[in-house]
Structures are given as C-alpha cells and as structure tokens.
Design a protein around this motif. Structure first.
Motif, PDB file in Angstrom:
ATOM      1  N   PRO A 130       0.798  -1.240   0.000  1.00 24.15           N
ATOM      2  CA  PRO A 130       0.000   0.000   0.000  1.00 24.15           C
ATOM      3  C   PRO A 130       0.831   1.290   0.000  1.00 24.15           C
ATOM      4  N   ASN A 131       2.125   1.201   0.276  1.00 23.32           N
ATOM      5  CA  ASN A 131       2.912   2.433   0.372  1.00 23.32           C
ATOM      6  C   ASN A 131       3.703   2.772  -0.881  1.00 23.32           C
TER       7      ASN A 131
ATOM      8  N   ARG B 137       5.069   4.442  -4.027  1.00 28.00           N
ATOM      9  CA  ARG B 137       5.060   5.808  -4.559  1.00 28.00           C
ATOM     10  C   ARG B 137       5.319   5.825  -6.054  1.00 28.00           C
TER      11      ARG B 137
ATOM     12  N   PHE C 219      -2.496   4.919  -1.983  1.00 31.53           N
ATOM     13  CA  PHE C 219      -2.777   6.287  -1.549  1.00 31.53           C
ATOM     14  C   PHE C 219      -1.555   7.205  -1.601  1.00 31.53           C
ATOM     15  N   ASN C 220      -0.377   6.646  -1.882  1.00 30.91           N
ATOM     16  CA  ASN C 220       0.811   7.496  -1.988  1.00 30.91           C
ATOM     17  C   ASN C 220       1.397   7.527  -3.392  1.00 30.91           C
TER      18      ASN C 220
HETATM   19  C1  LIG Z   1       1.807   7.590   2.708  1.00 34.19           C
HETATM   20  O1  LIG Z   1       2.837   8.498   3.076  1.00 34.19           O
HETATM   21  C2  LIG Z   1       2.729   9.044   4.385  1.00 34.19           C
HETATM   22  C3  LIG Z   1       3.913   9.947   4.610  1.00 34.19           C
HETATM   23  O2  LIG Z   1       4.214  10.707   3.516  1.00 34.19           O
HETATM   24  C4  LIG Z   1       2.646   7.959   5.423  1.00 34.19           C
HETATM   25  O3  LIG Z   1       2.417   8.522   6.708  1.00 34.19           O
HETATM   26  C5  LIG Z   1       1.557   6.961   5.069  1.00 34.19           C
HETATM   27  O4  LIG Z   1       1.553   5.915   5.994  1.00 34.19           O
HETATM   28  C6  LIG Z   1       1.778   6.440   3.676  1.00 34.19           C
HETATM   29  N1  LIG Z   1       0.912   5.343   3.288  1.00 34.19           N
HETATM   30  C7  LIG Z   1      -0.421   5.360   3.051  1.00 34.19           C
HETATM   31  C8  LIG Z   1      -1.047   4.082   2.664  1.00 34.19           C
HETATM   32  O5  LIG Z   1      -1.068   6.362   3.095  1.00 34.19           O
END
Ligand SMILES: *[C@@H]1O[C@H](CO)[C@@H](O)[C@H](O)[C@H]1NC(C)=O
Ligand SMILES: *[C@@H]1O[C@H](CO)[C@@H](O)[C@H](O)[C@H]1NC(C)=O
Ligand SMILES: *[C@@H]1O[C@H](CO)[C@@H](O)[C@H](O)[C@H]1NC(C)=O
Length: 370
Positions: free
Chosen positions: A204-205, A207, A228-229
C-alpha cells in the motif's frame, strides 16, 4: 583456490607481494594494497574488493567474480572484522561470456548484513528465500536487474521490514503476485515480457511503479486505485491500444508523472485518468491518437489545466472541428497544457493553430464574443 593459498603464504613470509599479484591477476597493480582493517585482508577476499569511506561505511564489490566458485571462495577465506556493510555489488556485462555466475548460495554471505544490494548482468535464474536473510532488518534497496531470474521469492519480501526499493527489471518473471510489503515505495519490473499482473493492494505504500517494456496490452481494472501514496507510473513501450476506465486512477490524488510513450494508444475513455495533480505531466508520445474528442479527453484536460502538461508528440492528430472545444476554451486555456512538440498530422504545432479557422468552419461557436 590453490592460487589464493599461495598468495596468502607469500604475504605471510614477507616476500615481495606485487609479483604474486601480477602473476595471478594482471592489471590490478594500481589498486592500493593490501587493504586491511576494517576490511578483510585483501588477498583473502580476492577477487572481491572491500572499501570503506569517510563516513566509516563499508562496501563490497564482487564484480570481478566470474564463477559461482569464485564467489563462495572469496567469502570462505575472508575474515570480517565487522559484519555490517552499506553496500554489496556484483555488476556484470550480460554479454561477456566469461561471466558465468549462475547461483547464489544462501550461505555465501554468512552472517554479513547489507543495506543495499545490487546484482546485475549475471546468469542467475533463481533467487532463493534465504539468499539475503541476514539482512532482514537492514536491507533498504535490492536491485536484481538484468539477470535471468525466473523465480523470485516474493513471499519472503514481507520479512525485509525496511525494504523501500525493489528492482527486477529485465528478467524473465512470468507472474507478478500480490505479495505483501508494508515498506516498499519504489518498484520496478520493466522488461519482463508477457508478465501477468494481479494487483498491488498488499503493497500500500508504493510511490513509484515502473512497468515499461512488458508487452502489457491491457491492465487489470483499477490496478492502482488503492495506492494512496502513488505519484509515478511508467508504462512506456508496452502494447496498449486504449486506456480504459480507471486504468490510471489512484485515490492518492497525487499523480505527478505518467508515461505512456511508445504504445499503440488510439483511444482513451472519459474516466481513464483520476487523481492527477494540477501540475502533473502526462506523456503519450509516439502513439496512435487521431481524435481529441471532447467526451473522451475533457476529463483528462480538466485535471491538467492550467499548469499540467500533456505531450502528444508523434501522434497522427487530425486537428479539425473535433478539437474546437479545445480552441474555444476560455482564453484558449486548454491549449496551454500541450507541449510545443505536439503536432497535427499536417505538421502544424497544435498550440499555434489559429482559432479563427475554427470560428469560421465549426458550428456552433461563440467566437463573436471574443
Ligand atoms: C503515505 O505516506 C505518508 C507519509 O508521507 C505515510 O504517513 C503513510 O503511511 C503512507 N501510506 C499510506 C497508505 O497512506
Ligand atoms: C514508436 O513506438 C513503437 C512501438 O509502438 C516503436 O517500435 C517505435 O520505435 C517508436 N518510434 C519512435 C520514433 O520512437
Ligand atoms: C464559449 O462558451 C463557453 C460556454 O458555452 C464559455 O465557457 C466560454 O467562455 C466561451 N468562450 C469564449 C471565448 O467566450
């Protein structure tokens, strides 16, 4: 192995070291040697090279290893005063027939730990679950581009709790499974032709995702939706003929760079793109777009106007009345997002077309109010 033993003995008895090197390894005389603490004794670790830098970071470069035996011998004979390394590297020229590294042994690296690992250009086909397992807590960057990898242990990725970057470009991986990783942010698997996608919901993270040159002709529905990022998607040099609803769509609302160059796209659907930042760059160079009809393209343009960029260079754009809605936009604001390399099939730059032609020929128009 025998040679190495001989060299070590020579060093011990204090006989001139240089000739021993010359005979076993011509061309290495310019290196400062022997190198020792905090690295292993250089002759023991040959042909791998250990270095340390001004920040007290240790690195290993084993690019001079030619065979599986070379690699395991180097690690077998060396004594390591310190076990944590910033970087491990093997970079081979994939076209060099002398380089025949085919296997990584899970025990090769013993108890050493690494932050960054690059192994590229080798003949390695299989990555085993335990190959880098001592680096579970330390590894942030794993680059295994341009090998012959058919099997990669995706299920073990979750164990690398700090892994941010994974590159498996230019291998022969057939399926990209929906593996889990909470840390991964940069993912690249371009050049794995014919690879099958599932989805990215368990990473999910993410970029940035690079998936160029894979022969993708379609994508799974809403492939990027739950990232979401997400900011960057690279799909250049695939075989896509259209961009379907929600292909390039993310709830991140933070997409900045979308590359669809060198596909065969002629059509995009109204909801193909979602979540572009106002200054995003969407590049669709060298595709097959003829008509920029309003139904299909207005939603994309609305997201980009006025600070974004749309590059349609190398498309056979028709530039007749079907683009009057672009020409008639208030102050021709829609034109501002096109690159100056975007040309009509006639060769004219889109941004310099004379609106009066459209006023005279296309109905209805509201040119009298300008
Ligand atoms: C997206 O990025 C932020 C920091 O930039 C982080 O806190 C967050 O956990 C990240 N992941 C999601 C799934 O939003
Ligand atoms: C355009 O894309 C095709 C693949 O669709 C590729 O074969 C060709 O080389 C590209 N042309 C240019 C000028 O880059
Ligand atoms: C043309 O009409 C549309 C709505 O019908 C309006 O939004 C636009 O500002 C007008 N264009 C010009 C140049 O007046």
């Amino acid at each position: 192995m025998v040679l190495k033993a001989v060299v070590s003995v020579v060093v011990l008895v204090g006989v001139v070291v240089i000739p021993a090197f010359t005979s076993s390894n011509s061309g290495d005389l310019t290196r400062p040697q022997p190198r020792e603490w905090p690295c292993p004794i250089e002759t023991d670790f040959y042909p791998c090279v250990c270095t340390n830098n001004e920040n007290y970071e240790l690195s290993i470069d084993c690019s001079a290893v030619e065979t599986d035996q070379d690699l395991s011998d180097a690690f077998y004979y060396a004594e390591f005063p310190f076990s944590h390394f910033k970087e491990f590297k093997i970079e081979h020229d994939p076209n060099d027939p002398k380089m025949t590294l085919t296997t990584l042994d899970p025990y090769t690296f013993r108890t050493l730990t690494f932050e960054r690992i690059t192994i590229s250009g080798t003949k390695i086909e299989i990555i085993q679950d335990e190959d880098f397992s001592n680096s579970h807590d330390t590894l942030t960057y794993l680059n295994l581009a341009s090998n012959k990898i058919t099997y990669f242990p995706f299920d073990s990725i979750q164990g690398y709790t700090n892994l941010q970057t994974l590159s498996l470009d230019d291998n022969q991986i057939e399926v990209w499974p929906n593996f889990e990783s909470d840390s991964l942010e940069y993912l690249s698997f371009s050049g794995n032709e014919g690879i099958t996608l599932t989805d990215f919901t368990n990473t999910p993270n993410l970029r940035e995702i690079y998936m160029a040159r894979n022969k993708h002709d379609t994508l799974p529905y809403q492939l990027f939706w739950n990232l979401f990022n997400l900011t960057v998607v690279d799909l250049q040099r695939n075989e896509m003929t259209f961009v379907d609803e929600y292909y390039i769509a993310s709830q991140s609302n933070a997409l900045t760079t979308i590359n669809l160059d060198h596909n065969k796209i002629s059509v995009i659907r109204h909801d193909a793109f979602h979540g572009l930042l106002p200054d995003a760059e969407v590049s669709m160079k060298n595709n097959s777009v003829v008509d920029l009809d309003e139904d299909s393209w207005s939603h994309l343009l609305d997201q980009l106007v006025p600070t974004g960029t749309l590059d349609l260079a190398g498309n056979p754009l028709r530039c007749g009345c079907e683009i009057d809605w672009i020409m008639f936009s208030p102050k021709q604001i829609d034109l501002s997002i096109f690159t100056d390399t975007t040309t009509c099939i006639s060769g004219n730059q889109l941004i310099f077309l004379d609106v009066q032609y459209f006023c005279d020929r296309c109905v209805p128009n509201n040119c009298s109010t300008t």
